[in-house]
Design an enzyme around this catalytic site. Sequence first.
Site, PDB file in Angstrom:
ATOM      1  N   TYR A 171       0.830  -1.215   0.000  1.00  0.00           N
ATOM      2  CA  TYR A 171       0.000   0.000   0.000  1.00  0.00           C
ATOM      3  C   TYR A 171       0.864   1.265   0.000  1.00  0.00           C
ATOM      4  O   TYR A 171       0.613   2.210  -0.752  1.00  0.00           O
ATOM      5  CB  TYR A 171      -0.898  -0.050   1.237  1.00  0.00           C
ATOM      6  CG  TYR A 171      -1.919   1.046   1.371  1.00  0.00           C
ATOM      7  CD1 TYR A 171      -3.075   1.051   0.583  1.00  0.00           C
ATOM      8  CD2 TYR A 171      -1.768   2.060   2.318  1.00  0.00           C
ATOM      9  CE1 TYR A 171      -4.034   2.055   0.732  1.00  0.00           C
ATOM     10  CE2 TYR A 171      -2.717   3.049   2.471  1.00  0.00           C
ATOM     11  CZ  TYR A 171      -3.850   3.042   1.677  1.00  0.00           C
ATOM     12  OH  TYR A 171      -4.792   4.036   1.831  1.00  0.00           O
ATOM     13  N   LYS A 175       0.883   4.123  -2.807  1.00  0.00           N
ATOM     14  CA  LYS A 175       0.435   5.487  -2.474  1.00  0.00           C
ATOM     15  C   LYS A 175       1.555   6.505  -2.646  1.00  0.00           C
ATOM     16  O   LYS A 175       1.307   7.665  -2.995  1.00  0.00           O
ATOM     17  CB  LYS A 175      -0.126   5.522  -1.052  1.00  0.00           C
ATOM     18  CG  LYS A 175      -1.454   4.771  -0.889  1.00  0.00           C
ATOM     19  CD  LYS A 175      -2.520   5.296  -1.837  1.00  0.00           C
ATOM     20  CE  LYS A 175      -3.923   4.938  -1.424  1.00  0.00           C
ATOM     21  NZ  LYS A 175      -4.937   5.368  -2.408  1.00  0.00           N
TER      22      LYS A 175
HETATM   23  P1  NAD Z   1     -13.787   2.495   1.184  1.00  0.00           P
HETATM   24  O1  NAD Z   1     -13.481   1.046   1.222  1.00  0.00           O
HETATM   25  O2  NAD Z   1     -14.902   3.005   2.036  1.00  0.00           O
HETATM   26  O3  NAD Z   1     -14.045   2.969  -0.322  1.00  0.00           O
HETATM   27  C1  NAD Z   1     -13.267   2.512  -1.398  1.00  0.00           C
HETATM   28  C2  NAD Z   1     -14.202   2.159  -2.536  1.00  0.00           C
HETATM   29  O4  NAD Z   1     -13.399   1.750  -3.676  1.00  0.00           O
HETATM   30  C3  NAD Z   1     -15.134   0.987  -2.218  1.00  0.00           C
HETATM   31  O5  NAD Z   1     -16.495   1.371  -2.413  1.00  0.00           O
HETATM   32  C4  NAD Z   1     -14.703  -0.115  -3.183  1.00  0.00           C
HETATM   33  O6  NAD Z   1     -15.787  -0.921  -3.632  1.00  0.00           O
HETATM   34  C5  NAD Z   1     -14.098   0.679  -4.325  1.00  0.00           C
HETATM   35  N1  NAD Z   1     -13.157  -0.114  -5.116  1.00  0.00           N
HETATM   36  C6  NAD Z   1     -12.153  -0.895  -4.646  1.00  0.00           C
HETATM   37  N2  NAD Z   1     -11.515  -1.486  -5.671  1.00  0.00           N
HETATM   38  C7  NAD Z   1     -12.121  -1.055  -6.820  1.00  0.00           C
HETATM   39  C8  NAD Z   1     -11.887  -1.315  -8.202  1.00  0.00           C
HETATM   40  N3  NAD Z   1     -10.919  -2.129  -8.598  1.00  0.00           N
HETATM   41  N4  NAD Z   1     -12.684  -0.701  -9.104  1.00  0.00           N
HETATM   42  C9  NAD Z   1     -13.699   0.134  -8.705  1.00  0.00           C
HETATM   43  N5  NAD Z   1     -13.952   0.397  -7.412  1.00  0.00           N
HETATM   44  C10 NAD Z   1     -13.172  -0.192  -6.465  1.00  0.00           C
HETATM   45  O7  NAD Z   1     -12.422   3.243   1.575  1.00  0.00           O
HETATM   46  P2  NAD Z   1     -12.051   4.800   1.777  1.00  0.00           P
HETATM   47  O8  NAD Z   1     -11.414   4.920   3.101  1.00  0.00           O
HETATM   48  O9  NAD Z   1     -13.185   5.679   1.423  1.00  0.00           O
HETATM   49  O10 NAD Z   1     -10.872   4.932   0.714  1.00  0.00           O
HETATM   50  C11 NAD Z   1     -10.941   5.768  -0.428  1.00  0.00           C
HETATM   51  C12 NAD Z   1      -9.536   6.065  -0.874  1.00  0.00           C
HETATM   52  O11 NAD Z   1      -8.858   6.844   0.121  1.00  0.00           O
HETATM   53  C13 NAD Z   1      -8.658   4.829  -1.074  1.00  0.00           C
HETATM   54  O12 NAD Z   1      -7.802   5.020  -2.177  1.00  0.00           O
HETATM   55  C14 NAD Z   1      -7.859   4.756   0.205  1.00  0.00           C
HETATM   56  O13 NAD Z   1      -6.649   4.038   0.035  1.00  0.00           O
HETATM   57  C15 NAD Z   1      -7.636   6.234   0.456  1.00  0.00           C
HETATM   58  N6  NAD Z   1      -7.294   6.576   1.827  1.00  0.00           N
HETATM   59  C16 NAD Z   1      -8.239   6.587   2.805  1.00  0.00           C
HETATM   60  C17 NAD Z   1      -7.887   6.964   4.097  1.00  0.00           C
HETATM   61  C18 NAD Z   1      -8.895   7.071   5.184  1.00  0.00           C
HETATM   62  O14 NAD Z   1      -8.580   7.642   6.236  1.00  0.00           O
HETATM   63  N7  NAD Z   1     -10.114   6.536   4.998  1.00  0.00           N
HETATM   64  C19 NAD Z   1      -6.561   7.288   4.403  1.00  0.00           C
HETATM   65  C20 NAD Z   1      -5.635   7.279   3.383  1.00  0.00           C
HETATM   66  C21 NAD Z   1      -6.003   6.932   2.108  1.00  0.00           C
END
Ligand code: NAD
Length: 312
Positions: A171, A175
């Site tokens: 990851y 990232k």
């Molecule tokens: P989440 O799991 O709630 O949402 C991610 C969404 O991406 C899901 O609905 C999933 O179905 C979809 N997805 C996954 N693989 C896919 C694919 N191959 N094609 C289409 N859709 C796909 O997670 P989140 O926390 O909302 O994460 C959103 C983004 O933010 C991600 O890239 C995550 O790595 C990044 N992120 C989140 C946080 C946080 O604090 N939540 C921190 C750092 C980075």
Amino acid sequence: MGRLDGKVAIVTGAARGVGRGHALLLAQEGASVVVNDLGGEWDGSGADQRPAQQVVEEIEAQGGTAVANYDDVADWEGGQRMINQAIETYGSLDILICNAGILRDRMTFNMTEEEWDSVIRVHLKGHFVPLRWAATYWREKNKETGQPVDARVVLTSSESGLFANPGQLNYDAAKSGIATMAVVLARELGRYGVTVNAISPRARTRLTENTFGNRPSSEGDFDDRHPDNVAPWVVWLCTDAAAHLSGQNFVVGGGNVQLVSGWRVENAIESPQRWTLDELDTKWQDLFGDLPTAPAPRRAGTVAPAPAASTD
Ligand code: NAD
């Protein structure tokens, strides 16, 4: 009047978490939104069309315009279909928010090839593929009209990638690569009128329940880790007001937006000829001065592994 009236946006991974908030606010500001999500589990397994469809229904219930797309962001033809769907349904593409992501955390000595490949694929290739087809579209449009296309891209990195979180090598590598992609793409696409920035969200979603699990103690208090708090900065980056911002990385969560800067040269040592190892035995210290020679075990403020993840 919305700030994005007449604009067409795609948000990948928009069925849940942070991406859902982006899609809803883009639509509130007047953009027509392609809600992409294959509806898998947090680790990338499975598929379900209902979550993306539900977000479309929420947007329509608010009086907005949206259509669902269920393609896998890392699939070459799927990515092209998604870009074409926006153009064929709404007549153009102005905004691309690459957000879809998964986690498969593991210490490096326990990580399987499949855990490495799946995370690298969804994040890195899942950013590249939609961008590839969107960039092709914008370059062609610029050639046809001779005008800047005035388009916006927002990528999704992570503090884990920026600051290096143990237990997430796959990851963090992806990232970190995405943070650099924002700079490369800003340089490649600026001449066509496309800005490209990246954000690292801080939000309580199924990926981060263990890290950001605490909710406000009393109703009405500001929920600092609500995923919808990330959307205003992302949507603002898509407005005319941010037309001059490109190639930047931001950490965004609660009411906080941080500008993050990248690698820089700290110090140098130089020799008029090839170094000998004996010379380096004494001169290497000039590179460091008072700087640490190894990273601290874990840097405060980074995002910890996912709920179900093993880091042992
Ligand atoms: P989440 O799991 O709630 O949402 C991610 C969404 O991406 C899901 O609905 C999933 O179905 C979809 N997805 C996954 N693989 C896919 C694919 N191959 N094609 C289409 N859709 C796909 O997670 P989140 O926390 O909302 O994460 C959103 C983004 O933010 C991600 O890239 C995550 O790595 C990044 N992120 C989140 C946080 C946080 O604090 N939540 C921190 C750092 C980075």
